[in-house]
Design a protein around this motif. Sequence first.
Motif, PDB file in Angstrom:
ATOM      1  N   LYS A 128      40.735   4.215 -33.082  1.00 22.93           N
ATOM      2  CA  LYS A 128      39.560   4.291 -33.958  1.00 22.93           C
ATOM      3  C   LYS A 128      38.324   3.663 -33.308  1.00 22.93           C
ATOM      4  CE  LYS A 128      41.828   6.042 -37.528  1.00 22.93           C
ATOM      5  NZ  LYS A 128      41.702   7.485 -37.806  1.00 22.93           N
ATOM      6  N   HIS A 129      38.502   3.118 -32.123  1.00 25.01           N
ATOM      7  CA  HIS A 129      37.367   2.439 -31.486  1.00 25.01           C
ATOM      8  C   HIS A 129      36.180   3.369 -31.259  1.00 25.01           C
ATOM      9  CE1 HIS A 129      39.735  -1.249 -29.780  1.00 25.01           C
ATOM     10  NE2 HIS A 129      39.678  -1.213 -31.090  1.00 25.01           N
ATOM     11  N   TRP A 130      36.469   4.651 -31.042  1.00 23.22           N
ATOM     12  CA  TRP A 130      35.371   5.592 -30.787  1.00 23.22           C
ATOM     13  C   TRP A 130      34.452   5.730 -31.999  1.00 23.22           C
ATOM     14  CZ3 TRP A 130      34.980  10.353 -33.438  1.00 23.22           C
ATOM     15  CH2 TRP A 130      36.067  10.662 -34.268  1.00 23.22           C
ATOM     16  N   LYS A 131      34.946   5.344 -33.156  1.00 23.63           N
ATOM     17  CA  LYS A 131      34.098   5.418 -34.347  1.00 23.63           C
ATOM     18  C   LYS A 131      33.284   4.155 -34.533  1.00 23.63           C
ATOM     19  CE  LYS A 131      36.968   8.335 -37.364  1.00 23.63           C
ATOM     20  NZ  LYS A 131      37.435   8.452 -38.761  1.00 23.63           N
ATOM     21  N   PHE A 132      33.503   3.160 -33.691  1.00 17.26           N
ATOM     22  CA  PHE A 132      32.903   1.850 -33.919  1.00 17.26           C
ATOM     23  C   PHE A 132      31.794   1.576 -32.915  1.00 17.26           C
ATOM     24  CE2 PHE A 132      32.449  -2.677 -33.431  1.00 17.26           C
ATOM     25  CZ  PHE A 132      32.580  -3.153 -34.715  1.00 17.26           C
ATOM     26  N   ALA A 133      30.751   0.933 -33.379  1.00 15.47           N
ATOM     27  CA  ALA A 133      29.721   0.431 -32.475  1.00 15.47           C
ATOM     28  C   ALA A 133      29.309  -0.950 -32.986  1.00 15.47           C
ATOM     29  CB  ALA A 133      28.516   1.362 -32.461  1.00 15.47           C
TER      30      ALA A 133
END
Lengths: 273, 273
Positions: free
Chosen positions: A189-194
Amino acid sequence: MRLPVGEQVDLDAYDTRATPGAPDGKQAAVADGARTGKRLARLQERLWASGAAGDRRRVLLVLQGMDTSGKGGTVKHVIGHLNPAGCRIQAFKAPTEEERRHDFLWRVRAALPRPGEIGIFDRSHYEDVLVARVRHLAPPAEIGSRYGLINDFERTLAEDGVTVIKCFLHISNEEQRRRLLRRLDRPDKHWKFAPGDIDDRVLWPAYQEAYELALERCAAPHAPWYVVPADRKWYRNWAIGRLLLEHLQELDPRYPEGDFDVAACRERLLKEP
Amino acid sequence: MRLPVGEQVDLDAYDTRATPGAPDGKQAAVADGARTGKRLARLQERLWASGAAGDRRRVLLVLQGMDTSGKGGTVKHVIGHLNPAGCRIQAFKAPTEEERRHDFLWRVRAALPRPGEIGIFDRSHYEDVLVARVRHLAPPAEIGSRYGLINDFERTLAEDGVTVIKCFLHISNEEQRRRLLRRLDRPDKHWKFAPGDIDDRVLWPAYQEAYELALERCAAPHAPWYVVPADRKWYRNWAIGRLLLEHLQELDPRYPEGDFDVAACRERLLKEP
């Protein structure tokens, strides 16, 4: 859930964990949602068929909400029941350079559903009175004028046969924290996080206020706003499925009648070599 | 099923009722197709995620076939497994006046999938060497030049990260007759029917020949043509699901790694008021 027109909006008055109207418990709601999905698909086909015969009616579902409120999840789980060929889905991000050269509704007009389609906006022209207001992306007077422009725009949509359904996915600040933490816990899910998502949380009260203004000023009988309690994902999916279903049932699209001689066509088909 | 490159194509040599590679019987194939659907959805999310991180790869599924061959049904049943937000679906009809003012690939370029997306064409630029050839919609020399233009175009797509999968849904003339008769039998299918569909059947041999030429001249290693036996709908769905799956597995898209400090982000989220 449907906001009254012309009244002040206080988002704190809406419980983000509420489940108004839902079947008892998650399991029952998911089962009911699957049944709703099948009915949606049938109505969608009729809408599409009547569109092919010249009916200009269509639906536009506008999804707005804070980060992690579940706009993408709604598309996946609710719109996923439909025939994708009849859906026109657009996610709006920060405007590109080209988009900024036009008025703020330009890119929205280009993404509208065609007759017979169900359009879905993941974010929308409302960003231009939300993030634009909170982050001062335009002079206050310009932003102030946009509410009226949006109302005019949505009125022309309604007059052109577009059923506009606007949903504010309402989550609590605490629920957003939990969801961001969960994204951090899962590498997939890291790709959804900034990291900027955390900075944005400082602006939470300003965003809530901007939403209250937008909901207040742009709730119209022909383009209602719905506040959807969204801390429980199963409820959010169930509620938005139902909303779509109710509006489609009201439209009551019908299969068009053929304008040809069925018996003669059958005979020709059977006779040919 | 995958056509060899550079060899003559004889469509009669392909049995439209065949079921190569399929599980035993319809029920097993449908169950297997549902499993394939779940795997497709997972791979699609990874493709989408890597697209969000700058990976330019995407997929373009081109569906071609005679009337009633099941292009629309494939979208509904196979693409229906995917997250609609990551699909870009375009049905190509007779070109509009505006489209005719441009070269024949113009409208196709505008409908291409963006990085991370799965694009689906229901009909495509191949119509410009199919119906255009059969109905003499352009001078023969112009049509003759289009095969090369299509090959050049598809090569540039491949070089830009587009996996092109072209499927010819192969039905028999007799099966088309049955399907048209079934449409006549059901008033809720009349909207899909036009008496002209019967007239078109006279041109069946000319269309088959046009398809043979197109498949022969435009099969390329980077943009293969597949002949999908399509008299059995369950087989058609199963086979195209598998094709998509194999290509996505070969792409093997990965979730991008976050470029942020997870522990620091977690701490900030937990500490904030």
